[in-house]
Write a protein that holds these residues in place. Structure first.
Motif, PDB file in Angstrom:
ATOM      1  N   LEU A   1      -8.813  -7.516  -5.944  1.00 41.58           N
ATOM      2  CA  LEU A   1      -8.018  -6.422  -6.502  1.00 41.58           C
ATOM      3  C   LEU A   1      -7.668  -6.686  -7.967  1.00 41.58           C
ATOM      4  O   LEU A   1      -7.691  -5.774  -8.795  1.00 41.58           O
ATOM      5  N   LEU A   2      -7.309  -7.931  -8.283  1.00 42.02           N
ATOM      6  CA  LEU A   2      -6.921  -8.237  -9.664  1.00 42.02           C
ATOM      7  C   LEU A   2      -8.069  -7.919 -10.622  1.00 42.02           C
ATOM      8  O   LEU A   2      -7.841  -7.525 -11.757  1.00 42.02           O
ATOM      9  N   HIS A   3      -9.292  -8.096 -10.144  1.00 47.38           N
ATOM     10  CA  HIS A   3     -10.449  -7.823 -10.997  1.00 47.38           C
ATOM     11  C   HIS A   3     -11.176  -6.547 -10.586  1.00 47.38           C
ATOM     12  O   HIS A   3     -12.231  -6.235 -11.110  1.00 47.38           O
ATOM     13  N   TRP A   4     -10.614  -5.845  -9.598  1.00 49.66           N
ATOM     14  CA  TRP A   4     -11.202  -4.601  -9.106  1.00 49.66           C
ATOM     15  C   TRP A   4     -12.703  -4.761  -8.888  1.00 49.66           C
ATOM     16  O   TRP A   4     -13.503  -3.986  -9.403  1.00 49.66           O
TER      17      TRP A   4
ATOM     18  N   PHE B   1      -4.768  -2.771   3.789  1.00 53.51           N
ATOM     19  CA  PHE B   1      -6.101  -2.708   3.165  1.00 53.51           C
ATOM     20  C   PHE B   1      -7.144  -2.241   4.177  1.00 53.51           C
ATOM     21  O   PHE B   1      -8.034  -1.455   3.863  1.00 53.51           O
TER      22      PHE B   1
ATOM     23  N   LEU C   1      -6.622 -10.401  -2.909  1.00 49.97           N
ATOM     24  CA  LEU C   1      -5.864 -10.354  -4.166  1.00 49.97           C
ATOM     25  C   LEU C   1      -6.801 -10.563  -5.354  1.00 49.97           C
ATOM     26  O   LEU C   1      -6.752  -9.819  -6.337  1.00 49.97           O
TER      27      LEU C   1
ATOM     28  N   TRP D   1       0.829  -1.204   0.000  1.00 49.09           N
ATOM     29  CA  TRP D   1       0.000   0.000   0.000  1.00 49.09           C
ATOM     30  C   TRP D   1       0.866   1.258   0.000  1.00 49.09           C
ATOM     31  O   TRP D   1       0.727   2.127   0.856  1.00 49.09           O
TER      32      TRP D   1
ATOM     33  N   VAL E   1      -6.659  -7.043 -17.289  1.00 47.04           N
ATOM     34  CA  VAL E   1      -7.838  -6.640 -16.515  1.00 47.04           C
ATOM     35  C   VAL E   1      -7.397  -5.889 -15.254  1.00 47.04           C
ATOM     36  O   VAL E   1      -7.953  -4.852 -14.887  1.00 47.04           O
ATOM     37  N   PHE E   2      -6.370  -6.430 -14.599  1.00 48.30           N
ATOM     38  CA  PHE E   2      -5.813  -5.840 -13.374  1.00 48.30           C
ATOM     39  C   PHE E   2      -5.324  -4.421 -13.643  1.00 48.30           C
ATOM     40  O   PHE E   2      -5.679  -3.466 -12.941  1.00 48.30           O
TER      41      PHE E   2
ATOM     42  N   ARG F   1     -15.220  -3.913  -6.966  1.00 44.17           N
ATOM     43  CA  ARG F   1     -15.353  -2.869  -5.942  1.00 44.17           C
ATOM     44  C   ARG F   1     -16.397  -3.208  -4.911  1.00 44.17           C
ATOM     45  O   ARG F   1     -16.244  -2.893  -3.731  1.00 44.17           O
TER      46      ARG F   1
ATOM     47  N   LEU G   1      -9.413   2.933  -0.731  1.00 43.22           N
ATOM     48  CA  LEU G   1     -10.418   1.902  -1.025  1.00 43.22           C
ATOM     49  C   LEU G   1     -11.395   1.744   0.132  1.00 43.22           C
ATOM     50  O   LEU G   1     -12.586   1.551  -0.062  1.00 43.22           O
TER      51      LEU G   1
END
Lengths: 337, 337
Positions: B170-173, B256, B167, A173, A251-252, B175, B263
């Motif tokens: 995050l990789l695919h966001w 996080f 992870l 982060w 995508v990331f 949300r 986020l």
């Protein structure tokens, strides 16, 4: 397997993340389209730009130069000879040979002649080689761009590089680094030229395939001073995921760049608070609100008292490094005398 | 190697991420401290809580129950028999044996008796087993908690589980999933009990070591219906990084959870906009602003017309699943008659 595009020639490059496989000619079309799409989407380059392409002799930067020339951009190559025994000579050879094959002569900066070769500078300052190298390279990117009236500097970072860096920044982060990670870093006042990464949409494998099929002769050895094991671990970790779930990397990264991503919005807000934000480089150290020189970046940069480059201190980090090398050399000469 | 704490006994557990190695007794102290610290930091539990501990028969949930009892919390175990041939029997055996050794009798819900065993439900609805299982479990977590006047439901997710999920998100966001990922999900109106994950600070290896050294007999087999290959890939990918850089997982997850993380701030803001937000579970599907039922979550939930559980549709997703199983059984019986 036949090429998925022309359906005639044998496929030479298999791209599971695009559900595709191409023959060499169709792969060139595909690859150039990907790069163009990356440039278009983020408005990295305009037709009237004068582009300074930073070439190391590795595949990524030579492929970048190749594609930009083929796309009709006005480009010149910049090779910085880091002064690393053997490796630097072999890299320069490839750069000169490639440039000659395209009727070009790259701009060459020799750090040994500038009095700041990487290995000696790292020893004198007890800093990590990669950190010294980042500072020195950034200095010359800006300086050569200004001297040659280039409007933009382009580097060869590909999707694997960018996602490995993103993963590392997310795992820790490092908000300051996250805020500055983008294929487009705008020009800021005081001599910091715009910096772009036109290969951000293409993977390492794709770049290597393009270089190989185009017959570009590049150095495959890693820099012998680079012990950046962490970025290799992040790459390996993402490769493991990409192998099982092709397409994850793009995508990331695209999701990260999405303007509506809360991380990007926070970065934009921070940038607005701080009209002139220094462009930290790949190996900028420190996670706090620090500039490339390590000093507090709040406020406006001034001109380095020694070289005129933008800095938040009296002299810029490049000049301070150089001064330490000079002093050390003097002491040594004195010791011997 | 000697234990780093007592410096007398032989070390039995090596913990590079804590620069430590402990003998069994000191490891127990360490482990419990870690769990207590995780509870304290995020205020997961209060001394007066009545805790419903969801136990599957695996190491994590039994270890969780063990630690919470030792720490003096008022707890009961909830075992949901998923109705999976062989596996469910073996899991239940371990849960009953562990509970008996602590003078406890767990609450047991048998999905076969409830008319909604996982394998049949997945077949009838053509849904993924893990998705069905998530919906059904959430339903009983809330229902049993309400019936038994429990103030909180605790599950055994550990640091490896949470970081693998993070992870992936995050990789695919994703949300919506990122906004809901937290070891503390508050109670919301209409029957959604508070849910906590007190093991969020301890790793899988640490939990396994605790279970083994404590002599807790747990099932080691994975659920035979679980083909959740993706979360295993994320775990493997993070293990690779953790091995080279011990401590990365906890830094990643704590960063996080940091309230100042953009986020998290975006998640908080979204939660405020949407006073009653459904607590999506581990396997909640869909990345849009959807509830666990798949319908739009804007607005206030109402009581399910059939069972009274909170839902954004006419009947809740649990009741709809159950109804489809019933209809299918009826059709089959009709076809035979």
């Amino acid at each position: 397997m036949k090429c998925k595009r022309c359906r005639r020639a044998e496929a030479a490059v298999d791209l599971p993340s695009h559900h595709a496989a191409f023959c060499p000619d169709c792969f060139f079309v595909f690859f150039r389209r990907q790069v163009k799409e990356g440039i278009r989407k983020l408005r990295l380059l305009a037709p009237e730009d004068r582009v300074l392409v930073c070439v190391s002799g590795g595949k990524d930067s030579l492929v970048l130069w190749d594609v930009l020339m083929e796309e009709g951009y006005e480009t010149e190559g910049l090779y910085i000879d880091l002064g690393i025994d053997g490796y630097s000579d072999r890299s320069k050879e490839r750069v000169l040979a490639y440039a000659a094959s395209r009727g070009k002569t790259p701009i060459v900066v020799e750090l040994a002649k500038e009095g700041i070769p990487i290995p000696e500078t790292a020893r004198c300052t007890r800093m990590q080689e990669c950190s010294v190298c980042g500072t020195v390279k950034r200095h010359f990117f800006n300086r050569v761009a200004a001297e040659g009236k280039f409007t933009v500097v382009a580097t060869g970072h590909n999707l694997d590089d960018e996602t490995a860096r993103l993963l590392g920044n997310l795992l820790h982060w490092q908000r300051d680094h996250l805020a500055r990670q983008h294929p487009f870093l705008p020009e800021t006042g005081g001599g910091l030229v715009r910096k772009v990464k036109p290969l951000w949409r293409v993977s390492e494998v794709e770049t290597a395939a393009y270089g190989f099929l185009k017959g570009i002769d590049y150095v495959t050895e890693e820099c012998p001073l680079s012990f950046d094991a962490t970025s290799l671990v992040y790459k390996e970790s993402l490769s493991l995921i990409e192998e099982k779930m092709p397409g994850t990397r793009i995508v990331f990264y695209q999701g990260f760049l999405d303007p509506s991503n809360p991380l990007r919005r926070a970065a934009e807000a921070a940038a607005q608070d701080d009209a002139v934000s220094p462009q930290g480089g790949e190996s900028a150290a420190g996670a706090g609100p620090m500039g490339e020189d390590g000093e507090d970046i709040l406020g406006t940069p001034r001109a380095c008292a020694s070289c005129g480059a933008p800095t938040f201190a009296e002299t810029c980090s490049y000049c301070r490094l150089k001064e330490r090398v000079r002093q050390r050399r003097e002491r040594r000469a004195g010791g011997r005398g």
